[in-house]
Enzyme design. Structure first.
Site, short mmCIF file in Angstrom:
data_model
loop_
_atom_site.label_atom_id
_atom_site.label_comp_id
_atom_site.label_asym_id
_atom_site.label_seq_id
_atom_site.Cartn_x
_atom_site.Cartn_y
_atom_site.Cartn_z
N GLU A 188 -6.00 4.29 5.36
CA GLU A 188 -5.56 4.16 3.97
C GLU A 188 -5.96 5.35 3.10
O GLU A 188 -5.19 5.74 2.22
CB GLU A 188 -6.13 2.86 3.39
CG GLU A 188 -5.54 2.48 2.06
CD GLU A 188 -5.87 1.05 1.66
OE1 GLU A 188 -6.01 0.82 0.46
OE2 GLU A 188 -5.96 0.19 2.54
N SER A 231 -11.46 -0.20 2.10
CA SER A 231 -10.81 -0.63 3.34
C SER A 231 -10.19 0.59 4.00
O SER A 231 -9.28 1.19 3.44
CB SER A 231 -9.75 -1.69 3.05
OG SER A 231 -10.34 -2.85 2.51
N ARG A 272 0.82 -1.22 0.00
CA ARG A 272 0.00 0.00 0.00
C ARG A 272 0.85 1.27 0.00
O ARG A 272 0.51 2.27 0.61
CB ARG A 272 -0.96 0.02 1.20
CG ARG A 272 -1.95 -1.13 1.23
CD ARG A 272 -2.86 -1.13 0.00
NE ARG A 272 -3.76 -2.26 0.06
CZ ARG A 272 -3.47 -3.48 -0.41
NH1 ARG A 272 -2.31 -3.69 -1.01
NH2 ARG A 272 -4.33 -4.46 -0.32
#
Length: 339
Positions: A330, A223, A155
């Site tokens: 995120e 998410s 990520r």
């Protein structure tokens, strides 16, 4: 126009202006002009990974509208930054190309995928990304850059949170195949490509992770927290603590070995064992955890940005107090902070 109309979480106030760039050159030109005049700006694709403040926003939104997709016989797929990511996946599958089928149904645009190295079910964009077409905001140069220059990791890329460059196009190298890559969630099976795509879409939809305007469980930023990577000693400590309270659950705690001996844990698993249930806090809350998946913070139709921030803080702080693990959000925050 307000950002709530342009984001999947459907919160956010009104920018000073919205500029639609229909080509890569227009996108680079818009950013260069705004940078030259020192105008604050937000580059927007699908709006799927943003949490934006309410009220009047002192910035101009530049929308990446270059949505061309090119699929070549040699397996090269090129997409404009504004292309809908799931359209890219569908085009690849239709052409019999394997490598991104497990990324089906992920909302957002193609240009965002290398920025945070989008991934799901054991695959990442970085596995197949060969190069990106960038506008360098520091030098004013427009150039194709190899994926190796992005320092891709879980990520992460060196584009994330830095604003140093704007993705104009991406290029992927996929493999001609009748079968998918191994699907981790079904024991590593390989399915026919179209079947694999449908399976992933089914799984994501069951978790509220496929955007549906009529389903508030999908009004989210995806998410919300990344899966934390911790020292093995802390992972063992967490497993023992959960096992003492819930026999069998600590022993089966999801854990994935990482480089350097560290361990990646499931953020959703930690959230649930810290006492947060699906639909938390209650059915009347304007922002709450999805009723399908605890890793998604959802807007139930009337939430504002502050509602989302308060819920995110509550979950983050609860997991930290229970397990000593700091969950990291995120999405990109615009005009807001969790601190």
């Amino acid at each position: 126009m307000r950002l709530k109309d342009l984001t999947t979480l459907r919160v956010g106030g009104a920018p000073r202006a919205v500029w639609l760039a229909r080509t890569a050159s227009e996108l680079a030109h818009a950013v260069s002009l705004l940078d030259a005049s020192r105008e604050p700006l937000l580059i927007l694709g699908g709006g799927s990974n943003l949490v934006v403040a309410d009220g009047d926003l002192d910035l101009t939104v530049v929308v990446a509208g270059n949505d061309d997709i090119e699929v070549r016989p040699d397996g090269v797929v090129r997409a404009g930054a504004g292309a809908v990511w799931d359209d890219v996946v569908a085009a690849a599958v239709d052409a019999g190309l394997s490598g991104i089928e497990t990324l089906s149904g992920i909302p957002g645009s193609a240009g965002a995928t290398p920025v945070q190295n989008v991934g799901a079910y054991g695959a990442e964009v970085g596995d197949v990304l060969t190069r990106v077409h960038l506008y360098n905001r520091e030098t004013g140069a427009t150039e194709w850059v190899p994926a190796s220059d992005l320092e891709l990791a879980y990520r992460y890329s060196n584009l994330k949170f830095t604003g140093r460059a704007v993705v104009l196009d991406i290029e992927l190298q996929l493999a001609p195949s009748e079968l998918s890559i191994p699907l981790r969630h079904v024991g590593g099976k390989q399915l026919p490509l179209a079947e694999a795509r449908e399976e992933i879409l089914r799984v994501r939809a069951a978790k509220g992770m496929v955007l549906d305007p009529d389903d508030h469980d999908t009004w989210s930023a995806g998410s919300f927290f990344t899966n934390p990577v911790v020292a093995p000693e802390l992972a063992d400590e967490i497993a023992r603590a959960v096992e003492a309270e819930r026999p069998g659950e600590g022993e089966s705690m999801p854990r994935y070995p990482q480089d350097g001996g560290r361990v990646k844990l499931s953020a959703a698993w930690l959230i649930e064992r810290a006492g947060f249930h699906r639909g938390f806090p209650n059915e009347n809350a304007p922002a709450r955890l999805s009723t399908k998946h605890t890793l998604a913070l959802t807007n139930r139709g009337g939430a504002v940005a502050d509602d989302v921030v308060k819920l995110a803080r509550t979950v983050r702080d609860g997991v930290r107090e229970r397990f000593g693990v700091e969950l990291v959000p995120e999405p990109v925050w615009i005009g807001l902070s969790m601190d």
